[in-house]
Enzyme design. Structure first.
Site, PDB file in Angstrom:
ATOM      1  N   ASP A  63      -7.500   2.144  -0.110  1.00 21.12           N
ATOM      2  CA  ASP A  63      -6.469   3.306  -0.173  1.00 21.12           C
ATOM      3  C   ASP A  63      -5.990   3.642  -1.666  1.00 21.12           C
ATOM      4  OD1 ASP A  63      -5.049   1.078  -0.242  1.00 21.12           O
ATOM      5  OD2 ASP A  63      -3.541   1.608   1.407  1.00 21.12           O
ATOM      6  N   SER A  84      -8.035   0.003   4.085  1.00 21.27           N
ATOM      7  CA  SER A  84      -7.046  -0.445   3.127  1.00 21.27           C
ATOM      8  C   SER A  84      -6.557  -2.041   3.190  1.00 21.27           C
ATOM      9  CB  SER A  84      -5.716   0.191   3.325  1.00 21.27           C
ATOM     10  OG  SER A  84      -5.914   1.594   3.530  1.00 21.27           O
ATOM     11  N   ARG A  97      -5.765   7.322  10.805  1.00 21.32           N
ATOM     12  CA  ARG A  97      -5.903   8.940  10.662  1.00 21.32           C
ATOM     13  C   ARG A  97      -7.642   9.149  10.570  1.00 21.32           C
ATOM     14  NH1 ARG A  97      -2.716  12.870   8.866  1.00 21.32           N
ATOM     15  NH2 ARG A  97      -1.141  11.365   8.121  1.00 21.32           N
TER      16      ARG A  97
HETATM   17  C1  BG6 Z   1      -1.680   7.263   3.331  1.00 20.31           C
HETATM   18  C2  BG6 Z   1      -2.933   7.191   2.993  1.00 20.31           C
HETATM   19  O1  BG6 Z   1      -0.923   8.640   3.127  1.00 20.31           O
HETATM   20  O2  BG6 Z   1      -0.800   6.416   2.825  1.00 20.31           O
HETATM   21  C3  BG6 Z   1      -3.667   5.861   3.402  1.00 20.31           C
HETATM   22  O3  BG6 Z   1      -3.889   8.277   3.345  1.00 20.31           O
HETATM   23  C4  BG6 Z   1      -2.476   4.430   2.688  1.00 20.31           C
HETATM   24  O4  BG6 Z   1      -4.700   5.693   3.023  1.00 20.31           O
HETATM   25  C5  BG6 Z   1      -0.918   5.294   3.296  1.00 20.31           C
HETATM   26  O5  BG6 Z   1      -3.172   3.410   3.314  1.00 20.31           O
HETATM   27  C6  BG6 Z   1      -0.258   4.125   2.530  1.00 20.31           C
HETATM   28  O6  BG6 Z   1       1.152   4.359   2.970  1.00 20.31           O
HETATM   29  P1  BG6 Z   1       1.813   3.596   4.419  1.00 20.31           P
HETATM   30  O7  BG6 Z   1       3.244   3.588   4.200  1.00 20.31           O
HETATM   31  O8  BG6 Z   1       1.182   4.588   5.503  1.00 20.31           O
HETATM   32  O9  BG6 Z   1       1.293   2.160   4.498  1.00 20.31           O
HETATM   33  C1  GLC Z   2      -2.670  -4.392   1.012  1.00 16.04           C
HETATM   34  C2  GLC Z   2      -3.937  -4.468   0.965  1.00 16.04           C
HETATM   35  C3  GLC Z   2      -4.444  -3.430   0.043  1.00 16.04           C
HETATM   36  C4  GLC Z   2      -3.872  -2.082   0.222  1.00 16.04           C
HETATM   37  C5  GLC Z   2      -2.136  -2.203   0.309  1.00 16.04           C
HETATM   38  C6  GLC Z   2      -1.764  -0.805   0.513  1.00 16.04           C
HETATM   39  O1  GLC Z   2      -1.911  -4.954   0.065  1.00 16.04           O
HETATM   40  O2  GLC Z   2      -4.575  -5.812   0.696  1.00 16.04           O
HETATM   41  O3  GLC Z   2      -5.919  -3.369  -0.096  1.00 16.04           O
HETATM   42  O4  GLC Z   2      -4.213  -1.273  -0.868  1.00 16.04           O
HETATM   43  O5  GLC Z   2      -1.983  -3.067   1.291  1.00 16.04           O
HETATM   44  O6  GLC Z   2      -2.077  -0.161   1.678  1.00 16.04           O
END
Ligand code: BG6
Ligand code: GLC
Ligand code: GLC
Length: 866
Positions: free
Chosen positions: A535, A481, A417
Site C-alpha cells: 500500500d 498491504s 476495496r
Molecule cells: C487506504 C489505501 O486509503 O489507506 C490502502 O487505499 C491502505 O491501500 C490504507 O492500506 C491504509 O490506511 P488504513 O487506515 O485503512 O489502514
Molecule cells: C503493516 C504491513 C505493511 C503495510 C502497513 C500499512 O505494517 O506490514 O506492509 O504497508 O501495515 O498498511
C-alpha cells in the site's frame, strides 16, 4: 494600568467577554489559567497575593490582595458568564511549561521582554517556605529584584540611577532595570542626552523628542543594532532625531554596549541557576534546557548569542540549551490548568512522562533507524536485519503515459476495496474510478488461506458482474498491504502476516498464485494479475501521478510503513547498478530486535502481549491506528485503578479490549467539541466521567498521539536524510505521499508530524501530499506499466513466432532437401533441380602428406594449417 484595581480587572473581564463572544462559548463554564506576570506570593495553585507591581503597572488597591479573588469578583460584577479560575501562573512558569511540553529536559523558564525574570524546578527539600519534602516545585525567582539591597551598587552607573529615578518603582527591580526591554531604551536615551549635552552628538541639540521617555522601544533598539549607517539614520529620523551618519554610528555603539551588558548580566544570573541545579543533583555535568520568551530575546540580533556565550563561560560544567517558546506562555498556563483542574496534585504525568521525547532523543532514534535501513539493504546483513527493506520491482514514478482499463484490489487496510480505474488520454491524462468496499469478517482473516482467497475471488466476481465486465480479461493490480518478498512484479511471497490478519497456509506462499488458483477454481471469469504492490507503494504512485517529485510513500493507518526510491547500486539484493527501485522498508518491524526497549513503556508491552503477533512489529504497535485506542485504554485503566480517574470506578466496558478506538482519540482531541466528545465516549463506557476526568483523558490522548507523530517524524527523517545523501545535494526538495486513517482523521496529527520533521531535518523542503484516492490508483499505474511491458513482449513474440520451427517442419525440410539433392545429381533432372549439385574437379581431401607449417589463408576468418 495606573488607575484603580477595580478598573483594571473590569477591563480584563471586558476583554474576556469579547473573546467568549467571538468563540461562542459564553455558556460553558471553562476552566481558566491566568498568566499574571508580576510577583505573587502563592499558597496554592489558584491563590496569589500581589507582592508589588513592577514594570509599567501601578493600579491601586492591588498590592497585598489575592489576584484570583479580584478577577473572580470582577466576573461576578459583570454577571454575564462564569469561569472557573483554576491556576495563577507567572509568565516564566507558563513559558517553561510550554517548552516542556515538547522537551522534557526543559526545567527553567526565562523571560527577557518588558521585564526580566527566571523560574526553575527546585527540590522540595530545599524549599523551606513550602510544606513537604517529596519531589520538585517550580520556583519563580523574581530575580528582577536583585540589587535592591545594594548587591549591584559597584557596577551601576549614573545612567542606571537616572532611569531608576524616572521609574514607577524607585529603588525596586534593580537587576530588571539593567537587563530588560522596558529600561534598556531608557538607559540609551540617558546616555544620548548626556553625549549631546557635551556636544558629542546631534550637533549638541537636545530636542523635545530626545527628552521624551520611552521613545526607544525594544524593537528600535534591535533594529539599530541590526543595520548600518544610512538605514539607521532613517530609523533615527523616524524617531524624530535629526542625525548625521556619524551620529548614527555612535548611537549604534551606545545601543550595542548597553544591550551587551544586559545579556551578560542575564547570563551571569542563569549560570548561578544552572550551577544550583547541578549541585542539587550532585552531578558532574548537567544537561538542561531553558524555555525562553520575551521581545528583547526574540528580536534582538545579538542578545541570545551573548547570553549563551556568558553562560558557557561561567558555568562550564553545564550544557545549557535554549529553546524559544513558540506559543507564548498561555499554552503552558493552559497545561497547568488542565492538570490542576483534573487532578489536583495527583501525578498524572507519572505514566505519561516516558512518552514524551526531546528532539535529542528523536534524533537518536532517527540515527538508529538509519542504521537499520543500511542493514536491510546490505547483502550480508539483510538476512538478520529487522527492517527488511524489500525490493518492489517498481522502478519509476508515473510519467503520464499510462493508459488503459484496470482492476485494482486493495486488501490489508481498514477496508477491502475493489476498484475499476480507467486511464485515458484525450489531450491530457484523465482517470476515472469506481469502487466498492467489501467486508472481510474476522473469521475469514483468521481462518484458512484458501478461504481467504476464495472470499477475495468471490468479491472480485461480484464486482465484475456489477461492472458488466465478466467476459473481459482485464489486467489486475493487487495492493496487498503486508510484507512480501518479490523477485518480480507479479509475484509476492508473504513473509509474515501483520495487523489484523492471520490466515493459515499463506506465509511463505506466493499470493498471486493463491489468488489465481481461487479464480480458476470458480471458472466464471478470468483475470490477469500483473502486479502485486504494497500500500505504501500504491500511495507513492497515486501521489506521484499528481506530483512527479513524489519519491516516498507512507501509511499511518491500521498499520504503518514507508517506501521510497533507492538507488539500485545500493540495493545488494537486486542485480544492476543503474537507476532506482522502490524499496518497501517495512519499518513497522523496527525494534523487533530490542532496539527500542529504552523507549517502550509497560503499556506497549501489554499491547504486544495481547496481539496476534507478539514480539513482532514493535514500532508499529507504538504508533499505528490499530493500537492507539487500546494504548489509551490501558493507561486509563491503570489510572482509574490508582484512583486518579473516574473516582476509581472501573467498569467491565472499560476493561474490554477494543472498547476504546483510535477514532475516539481523534474525536476527543478535537479543539472545540473534544471535551463533550470525551464525556459522550466515556459515558458509554459507564464510568460517569466528571469534567476533570474528561480534561485528563484528553491529555492522555494528546500524549499518546503526539508520541506517534514524533516517532514517525524520526523514521521518516532518516529516509529523507538518505534521499538527500543519495542525491548529494545540500538541500533536499521532495514530496512525501501519505495515506492512512490516523493521519487523515486525527485533528492535529498531520500538523504535528510536519512540524517535527521540519525540525529534525532542517535542510529540506518537504511537501506532504495526501493521497485522496487511496492506493488503488497507484496500483493501477504500476499495472499499466507492467501491462504495457507485457503487451510489448507479447506483440514482439507474435511477430517472431513464425520463425520458430517444429521438429516435424524440420524433418520435412530434410526430406525435401534429400529429394532435391537426388534431382541435382541425376542427368535428366539436373537442369531443373533447385539444388544444382555442381562438380568442382577437386579430387582429393588432404591426406596428411602435405608440408607442415605452411599457412594458407582461406578467408579473413578462417586460418588452418596443412
Ligand atoms: C487506504 C489505501 O486509503 O489507506 C490502502 O487505499 C491502505 O491501500 C490504507 O492500506 C491504509 O490506511 P488504513 O487506515 O485503512 O489502514
Ligand atoms: C503493516 C504491513 C505493511 C503495510 C502497513 C500499512 O505494517 O506490514 O506492509 O504497508 O501495515 O498498511
Ligand atoms: C517582572 C515581573 C515578573 C515577570 C517579569 C517578566 O520582572 O515582576 O513577575 O516574570 O517581569 O515579564
Amino acid at each position: 494600568m495606573q488607575g484603580t484595581g477595580e478598573e483594571l480587572f473590569d477591563h480584563i473581564v471586558q476583554c474576556i467577554s469579547d473573546f467568549l463572544d467571538y468563540m461562542g462559548m459564553k455558556n460553558t463554564c471553562l476552566p481558566l489559567g491566568f498568566t499574571f506576570s508580576f510577583p505573587c506570593r502563592q499558597t496554592g495553585i489558584d491563590k496569589g497575593t500581589l507582592v508589588s507591581w513592577t514594570k509599567g503597572f501601578k493600579a491601586t488597591d492591588c498590592e497585598g490582595n489575592d489576584m484570583v479573588e479580584m478577577l473572580r469578583e470582577a466576573i461576578k460584577r459583570r454577571n454575564e458568564f462564569d469561569l472557573d479560575i483554576v491556576a495563577l501562573v507567572n509568565d516564566t512558569v507558563g513559558t517553561m511549561m510550554t517548552c516542556a511540553y515538547e522537551d522534557p529536559k526543559c526545567e527553567i523558564g526565562l523571560i527577557v521582554g518588558t521585564g526580566c525574570n527566571v523560574c526553575y524546578m527546585e527540590e522540595m527539600t530545599n524549599i523551606e517556605t513550602a510544606e513537604g519534602d517529596e519531589g520538585h516545585m517550580c520556583i519563580n525567582t523574581e530575580w528582577g529584584g536583585f540589587g535592591e539591597n545594594g548587591e549591584l551598587d559597584d557596577i551601576r552607573t549614573r545612567f542606571d540611577r537616572e532611569v531608576d529615578e524616572g521609574s514607577l518603582n524607585v529603588g525596586k527591580q534593580t537587576f530588571e532595570k539593567m537587563t530588560s526591554g522596558m529600561y534598556l531604551g531608557e538607559i540609551v536615551r540617558q546616555i544620548l542626552i548626556d553625549l549631546t549635552r557635551r556636544g558629542l552628538l546631534f550637533r549638541g541639540r537636545i530636542t523635545e523628542r530626545l527628552k521624551t521617555p520611552g521613545i526607544f522601544e525594544t524593537k528600535f533598539l534591535s533594529q539599530i543594532e541590526r543595520y548600518w549607517g544610512g538605514e539607521n539614520m532613517s530609523i533615527l529620523q523616524h524617531l524624530g532625531l535629526d542625525s548625521t551618519c556619524d551620529d548614527s554610528i555612535i548611537v549604534k555603539e551606545v545601543c550595542g554596549t548597553v544591550s551587551r551588558r544586559a545579556a551578560q548580566l542575564c547570563g551571569a544570573g542563569m549560570a548561578a541557576v544552572v550551577e544550583k541545579i547541578r549541585e542539587n543533583r550532585g552531578l558532574d555535568r548537567l544537561e538542561i534546557t531553558v524555555g525562553v520568551d520575551g521581545t528583547l530575546y526574540k528580536l534582538h540580533p545579538h542578545f541570545s548569542s551573548i547570553l549563551k556565550e556568558t553562560v558557557g563561560e561561567l558555568a562550564p560544567k553545564c550544557n545549557v540549551s535554549f529553546v524559544l517558546s513558540e506559543d507564548g506562555s498561555g499554552k503552558g498556563a493552559a497545561l497547568i490548568t488542565a492538570v490542576a483542574r483534573s487532578l489536583g496534585d495527583r501525578p498524572i504525568d507519572k505514566y505519561l512522562y516516558a512518552m514524551r521525547f526531546s528532539d535529542e532523543t528523536l534524533l537518536d532514534i532517527m540515527n538508529r533507524f538509519k542504521r537499520e535501513m543500511e542493514n536491510g539493504l546490505g547483502k550480508d546483513t539483510n538476512p538478520t536485519a529487522t527492517v527488511k527493506m524489500l525490493p518492489t520491482f517498481v522502478r519509476s514514478i508515473p510519467d503520464g503515459s499510462e493508459k488503459g482499463d484496470f482492476i485494482a484490489l486493495d486488501l490489508g487496510g481498514s477496508n477491502f476495496r475493489i476498484l475499476r480505474v480507467k486511464v485515458s488520454h484525450e489531450k491530457r491524462q484523465t482517470v476515472q474510478m469506481e469502487s466498492q468496499i467489501y467486508d472481510t469478517p474476522e473469521d475469514i482473516m483468521h481462518g484458512s488461506g484458501t478461504r481467504l482467497f476464495d472470499h477475495v475471488a468471490e468479491c472480485l466476481g461480484d464486482f465484475m458482474e456489477k461492472q458488466k465486465i465478466k467476459d473481459k480479461k482485464l489486467p489486475v493490480g493487487f495492493t496487498f498491504s503486508f510484507p512480501c518478498a518479490q523477485t518480480k512484479l507479479d509475484e509476492g511471497i508473504l513473509l509474515t502476516w501483520t495487523k489484523r490478519f492471520k490466515a493459515s497456509g499463506v506465509e511463505g506462499a506466493d499470493v498471486v498464485k493463491l489468488l489465481n488458483k481461487a479464480i480458476k477454481k470458480r471458472g466464471d471469469y478470468d483475470a490477469d494479475i500483473m502486479a502485486v504492490v504494497n500500500d505504501t507503494v500504491g500511495t507513492m504512485m497515486t501521489c506521484g501521478f499528481d506530483d512527479q517529485r513524489c519519491e516516498v510513500g507512507i501509511i499511518i493507518g491500521t498499520g504503518t510503513n514507508a517506501c521510497y526510491m533507492e538507488e539500485l547500486r545500493h540495493i545488494d539484493l537486486v542485480e544492476g547498478d543503474e537507476g532506482r527501485m522502490c524499496i518497501n522498508t517495512e519499518w513497522g518491524a523496527f525494534g523487533d530486535d530490542g532496539m527500542l526497549e529504552d523507549i517502550r513503556t509497560e503499556f506497549d508491552r501489554e499491547i504486544d502481549r495481547g496481539s496476534l503477533n507478539p514480539g513482532k512489529q514493535l514500532f508499529e504497535k507504538m504508533v499505528s491506528g490499530m493500537y492507539m485506542g487500546e494504548l489509551v485504554r490501558l493507561i486509563l485503566v491503570k489510572m482509574a485503578k490508582e484512583g486518579m480517574l473516574f473516582e476509581g470506578r472501573i467498569t467491565p466496558e472499560l476493561l474490554t479490549k477494543g472498547k476504546f478506538e483510535t477514532k475516539h482519540v481523534s474525536a476527543i482531541e478535537k479543539t472545540k467539541e473534544g471535551l463533550s466528545k470525551a464525556k459522550e465516549i466515556l459515558t458509554r463506557l459507564g464510568v460517569e466521567p466528571s469534567h476533570e476526568d474528561c480534561v485528563a483523558v484528553q491529555h492522555v490522548c494528546a500524549v499518546v498521539s503526539f508520541r506517534s507523530a514524533n516517532l514517525i517524524a524520526a523514521t521518516l527523517g532518516a529516509i529523507l536524510l538518505r534521499l538527500k545523501d543519495n542525491k548529494g545535494s545540500p538541500r533536499l526538495r521532495t514530496t512525501v505521499g501519505v495515506d492512512g486513517s490516523l493521519y487523515k482523521m486525527h485533528p492535529h496529527y498531520a500538523r504535528r508530524l510536519h512540524k517535527t520533521v521540519r525540525r529534525l531535518v532542517p535542510e529540506s523542503d518537504v511537501r506532504f501530499l495526501l493521497s485522496e484516492s487511496g492506493s488503488g490508483k497507484g496500483a493501477a499505474m504500476v499495472t499499466a506499466v507492467a501491462y504495457r511491458l507485457a503487451e510489448q513482449s507479447r506483440q514482439i513474440a507474435q511477430t517472431l513466432a513464425e520463425f520458430q520451427l517444429t521438429k516435424a517442419q524440420l524433418l520435412e525440410v530434410k526430406e525435401r532437401m534429400r529429394a532435391e539433392i537426388q534431382r541435382g545429381l541425376s542427368k535428366e533432372t539436373h537442369e531443373l533441380a533447385s539444388v544444382k549439385m555442381l562438380p568442382t574437379f577437386v579430387r582429393r581431401t588432404p591426406d596428411g602428406t602435405g608440408k607442415r607449417g605452411q599457412k594458407y589463408q582461406l578467408s579473413n576468418l578462417q586460418i588452418f594449417q596443412i
